[in-house]
Design a protein around this motif. Structure first.
Motif, PDB file in Angstrom:
ATOM      1  N   TRP A  56       0.675  -1.273   0.058  1.00 27.46           N
ATOM      2  CA  TRP A  56      -0.018   0.052  -0.143  1.00 27.46           C
ATOM      3  C   TRP A  56       0.981   1.278  -0.172  1.00 27.46           C
ATOM      4  O   TRP A  56       1.560   1.425   0.783  1.00 27.46           O
ATOM      5  CB  TRP A  56      -0.985   0.042   1.171  1.00 27.46           C
ATOM      6  CG  TRP A  56      -2.127   1.116   1.305  1.00 27.46           C
ATOM      7  CD1 TRP A  56      -1.686   2.374   2.079  1.00 27.46           C
ATOM      8  CD2 TRP A  56      -2.916   1.220   0.319  1.00 27.46           C
ATOM      9  NE1 TRP A  56      -2.664   3.257   1.749  1.00 27.46           N
ATOM     10  CE2 TRP A  56      -3.582   2.911   1.037  1.00 27.46           C
ATOM     11  CE3 TRP A  56      -3.682   0.729  -0.365  1.00 27.46           C
ATOM     12  CZ2 TRP A  56      -4.574   3.389   0.256  1.00 27.46           C
ATOM     13  CZ3 TRP A  56      -4.706   1.377  -1.092  1.00 27.46           C
ATOM     14  CH2 TRP A  56      -5.313   2.639  -0.618  1.00 27.46           C
ATOM     15  N   PRO A  72       1.236   4.980   1.051  1.00 29.90           N
ATOM     16  CA  PRO A  72       0.297   5.954   1.700  1.00 29.90           C
ATOM     17  C   PRO A  72       0.186   7.151   1.316  1.00 29.90           C
ATOM     18  O   PRO A  72      -0.809   7.982   1.508  1.00 29.90           O
ATOM     19  CB  PRO A  72       1.023   5.895   3.128  1.00 29.90           C
ATOM     20  CG  PRO A  72       2.240   5.439   2.714  1.00 29.90           C
ATOM     21  CD  PRO A  72       2.380   4.566   1.395  1.00 29.90           C
ATOM     22  N   ARG A  74      -2.295   6.843  -1.823  1.00 25.75           N
ATOM     23  CA  ARG A  74      -3.274   5.924  -1.450  1.00 25.75           C
ATOM     24  C   ARG A  74      -3.864   4.906  -2.361  1.00 25.75           C
ATOM     25  O   ARG A  74      -4.945   5.028  -2.813  1.00 25.75           O
ATOM     26  CB  ARG A  74      -4.470   6.834  -0.837  1.00 25.75           C
ATOM     27  CG  ARG A  74      -3.912   7.892   0.319  1.00 25.75           C
ATOM     28  CD  ARG A  74      -5.146   8.255   1.184  1.00 25.75           C
ATOM     29  NE  ARG A  74      -6.210   7.393   1.811  1.00 25.75           N
ATOM     30  CZ  ARG A  74      -6.011   6.698   2.530  1.00 25.75           C
ATOM     31  NH1 ARG A  74      -4.692   6.674   3.229  1.00 25.75           N
ATOM     32  NH2 ARG A  74      -6.815   5.606   3.103  1.00 25.75           N
ATOM     33  N   GLU A  75      -2.892   4.088  -2.968  1.00 26.84           N
ATOM     34  CA  GLU A  75      -3.541   3.125  -3.692  1.00 26.84           C
ATOM     35  C   GLU A  75      -2.299   1.905  -3.579  1.00 26.84           C
ATOM     36  O   GLU A  75      -1.206   2.219  -3.220  1.00 26.84           O
ATOM     37  CB  GLU A  75      -3.604   3.414  -4.956  1.00 26.84           C
ATOM     38  CG  GLU A  75      -2.317   4.151  -5.853  1.00 26.84           C
ATOM     39  CD  GLU A  75      -2.468   4.639  -7.287  1.00 26.84           C
ATOM     40  OE1 GLU A  75      -1.439   4.533  -8.128  1.00 26.84           O
ATOM     41  OE2 GLU A  75      -3.540   4.673  -7.621  1.00 26.84           O
ATOM     42  N   ASN A  87      -1.941  -4.873   4.503  1.00 26.18           N
ATOM     43  CA  ASN A  87      -2.233  -3.426   4.229  1.00 26.18           C
ATOM     44  C   ASN A  87      -3.084  -2.904   2.981  1.00 26.18           C
ATOM     45  O   ASN A  87      -4.019  -2.171   3.141  1.00 26.18           O
ATOM     46  CB  ASN A  87      -0.951  -2.485   4.638  1.00 26.18           C
ATOM     47  CG  ASN A  87      -0.661  -2.089   5.764  1.00 26.18           C
ATOM     48  OD1 ASN A  87      -1.581  -2.149   6.773  1.00 26.18           O
ATOM     49  ND2 ASN A  87       0.295  -1.944   6.078  1.00 26.18           N
ATOM     50  N   LEU A 110      -6.616  -3.928   3.608  1.00 26.44           N
ATOM     51  CA  LEU A 110      -7.325  -3.298   4.639  1.00 26.44           C
ATOM     52  C   LEU A 110      -7.780  -1.781   4.097  1.00 26.44           C
ATOM     53  O   LEU A 110      -8.484  -1.189   4.613  1.00 26.44           O
ATOM     54  CB  LEU A 110      -6.471  -2.998   5.852  1.00 26.44           C
ATOM     55  CG  LEU A 110      -6.273  -4.228   6.748  1.00 26.44           C
ATOM     56  CD1 LEU A 110      -5.154  -4.036   7.814  1.00 26.44           C
ATOM     57  CD2 LEU A 110      -7.764  -4.807   7.348  1.00 26.44           C
ATOM     58  N   ASN A 111      -6.864  -1.372   3.234  1.00 25.12           N
ATOM     59  CA  ASN A 111      -7.143   0.340   2.824  1.00 25.12           C
ATOM     60  C   ASN A 111      -7.666   0.131   1.498  1.00 25.12           C
ATOM     61  O   ASN A 111      -8.306   1.187   0.678  1.00 25.12           O
ATOM     62  CB  ASN A 111      -5.534   0.557   2.721  1.00 25.12           C
ATOM     63  CG  ASN A 111      -5.072   1.088   4.069  1.00 25.12           C
ATOM     64  OD1 ASN A 111      -5.837   1.908   4.837  1.00 25.12           O
ATOM     65  ND2 ASN A 111      -3.994   0.304   4.545  1.00 25.12           N
ATOM     66  N   SER A 112      -7.892  -0.773   0.614  1.00 31.52           N
ATOM     67  CA  SER A 112      -8.239  -0.516  -0.521  1.00 31.52           C
ATOM     68  C   SER A 112      -9.753  -0.943  -0.749  1.00 31.52           C
ATOM     69  O   SER A 112     -10.662  -1.587   0.114  1.00 31.52           O
ATOM     70  CB  SER A 112      -7.787  -1.887  -1.696  1.00 31.52           C
ATOM     71  OG  SER A 112      -6.225  -1.583  -1.873  1.00 31.52           O
ATOM     72  N   ASN A 113     -10.731  -0.275  -1.587  1.00 30.75           N
ATOM     73  CA  ASN A 113     -12.031  -0.346  -1.729  1.00 30.75           C
ATOM     74  C   ASN A 113     -12.199  -1.322  -2.957  1.00 30.75           C
ATOM     75  O   ASN A 113     -11.155  -1.677  -3.691  1.00 30.75           O
ATOM     76  CB  ASN A 113     -12.639   0.814  -2.210  1.00 30.75           C
ATOM     77  CG  ASN A 113     -11.896   1.761  -3.359  1.00 30.75           C
ATOM     78  OD1 ASN A 113     -11.664   1.059  -4.627  1.00 30.75           O
ATOM     79  ND2 ASN A 113     -12.005   3.193  -3.322  1.00 30.75           N
ATOM     80  N   SER A 142      -9.516  -8.496   7.155  1.00 29.60           N
ATOM     81  CA  SER A 142      -9.511  -8.218   5.711  1.00 29.60           C
ATOM     82  C   SER A 142      -9.718  -9.380   4.605  1.00 29.60           C
ATOM     83  O   SER A 142      -9.733  -9.633   3.436  1.00 29.60           O
ATOM     84  CB  SER A 142      -7.796  -7.899   5.392  1.00 29.60           C
ATOM     85  OG  SER A 142      -7.203  -9.166   5.825  1.00 29.60           O
TER      86      SER A 142
END
Length: 378
Positions: free
Chosen positions: A60, A62, A65-66, A98, A101-104, A179
């Motif tokens: 990820w 930061p 943000r991808e 990560n 957890l962070n991706s749509n 996740s």
């Protein structure tokens, strides 16, 4: 009728005694793919037919943000495909938790497409024909007179490869309960009719499959190592112990065909008092035992520095303690015995050792590693 019955009994007895076939496999987990002559020799001694080759990682970013690919495999110009007996390579892609957890969902859709594209690019490089100049140069270097035969050999192998798609792709991820949904969604997007999809299974995911879920793939690679953190002062062996294997492999209810991965690597964990100072990967117990001027042995697997010194690229101080971590032969025997008692392997299941490194292999010896393969065939 009696003769028929006797023949049937003898036939069944023969089948029950028949050795189970397994595929000898290794993980190749470096950023540069190569097969040198020493590697070819070891490969043939162990009849290694398959490699999981780490193609790249996805982490990820930061700032953007991808998810972004990192540490992509580079192909060495010293690859000798015409002398190697490797029958199959499985591209392996490591995805950090990560990312999940962070991706749509939209980002995961894009990621699946980008993974496919990047994998194709690397495969294209694998299948490039070496130039005639390289073939002549190599033939001259090893003093072989048959330059034209060497070139023909390379060309023939390239023709036989045909399609650039592999038979299987492995996704490596230590997903969590949180996740899981995103990970399983990504796996569904990565499925293609051209190849089988497999996934690594950590031991906690195996034991607690009702919570962790079972990934929607064709089969799993059960990772029988790295069960605890090396940074813990009281850890016995963070790579693995037979006790931990018995603690986690407690059932045979996993609804997915499994291959097995076992560790033959070793490393040295350094502490200053109770403070974790890092891992040294290039030294073995033999290296420390030989340096009696700077290092003192205190137990079978622990050493203390007598002087400040640089090991590898790190500086360590007088009094720092080094803990050698490696799976002993007796521990490996116990681990294999327990795995066999709990997990029913399919015919031609892969038994994979992590990881391919001539130093690790020579530390164990090819005869010993062959004996581990043989245990799964009984």
């Amino acid at each position: 009728m009696k003769k028929f019955g006797l023949a049937l009994v003898l036939c069944l007895a023969f089948l029950s005694c028949e050795k189970k076939k397994i595929t000898h496999s290794f993980c190749f987990w470096k950023t540069k793919w190569y097969i040198y002559e020493e590697d070819i020799k070891l490969q043939k001694e162990m009849d290694v037919q398959h490699f999981y080759v780490r193609f790249f990682d996805v982490d990820w970013n930061p700032y953007d943000r991808e998810p972004r690919p990192v540490a992509t495999l580079r192909r060495s110009t010293l690859l000798l495909p015409y002398e190697s007996d490797i029958q199959e390579i499985t591209p392996s892609i490591f995805i950090t938790n990560n990312v999940l957890l962070n991706s749509n969902k939209g980002q995961l859709d894009t990621l699946a497409k980008n993974i496919q594209k990047r994998m194709h690019l690397i495969l294209d490089k694998f299948h490039e024909v070496e130039s005639q100049k390289y073939a002549f140069d190599y033939a001259a270097k090893v003093k072989r007179p048959y330059e034209s035969k060497l070139i023909d050999s390379i060309m023939e192998i390239e023709k036989k490869k045909g399609s650039k798609m592999p038979k299987e792709v492995l996704i490596d991820c230590d997903w969590t309960v949180k996740s899981k949904d995103n990970y399983f969604y990504l796996l569904e997007k990565l499925k293609q009719p051209d190849y089988k999809l497999s996934a690594t299974i950590r031991l906690w995911q195996y034991k607690y499959f009702e919570k962790a879920g079972i990934p929607p793939v064709d089969k799993g690679l059960l990772m029988c190592y790295n069960l605890s953190s090396p940074s813990e002062r009281k850890t016995e062996n963070s790579i693995a112990t037979s006790r931990e294997i018995e603690e986690f492999i407690t059932h045979s209810d996993y609804k997915l065909p499994l291959d097995i991965a076992l560790p033959i690597f070793s490393w040295s964990v350094v502490f200053r008092g109770d403070q974790f100072k890092g891992i040294i990967s290039d030294n073995s117990a033999v290296d420390f035992e030989n340096d009696t001027l700077n290092i003192k042995k205190i137990t079978d697997n622990k050493y203390v520095l007598k002087n400040d010194m640089i090991i590898g690229e790190s500086f360590f101080r007088n009094g720092d303690e080094i803990r050698i971590e490696k799976i002993s032969d007796s521990e490996m025997q116990k681990m294999i015995k327990h795995i066999k008692s709990k997990i029913k392997l399919e015919n031609n299941a892969r038994i994979t050792f992590f990881s391919w490194d001539t130093k690790f292999i020579q530390n164990y010896g090819t005869d010993k590693i062959n004996s581990y393969y043989a245990q799964f065939e009984r």
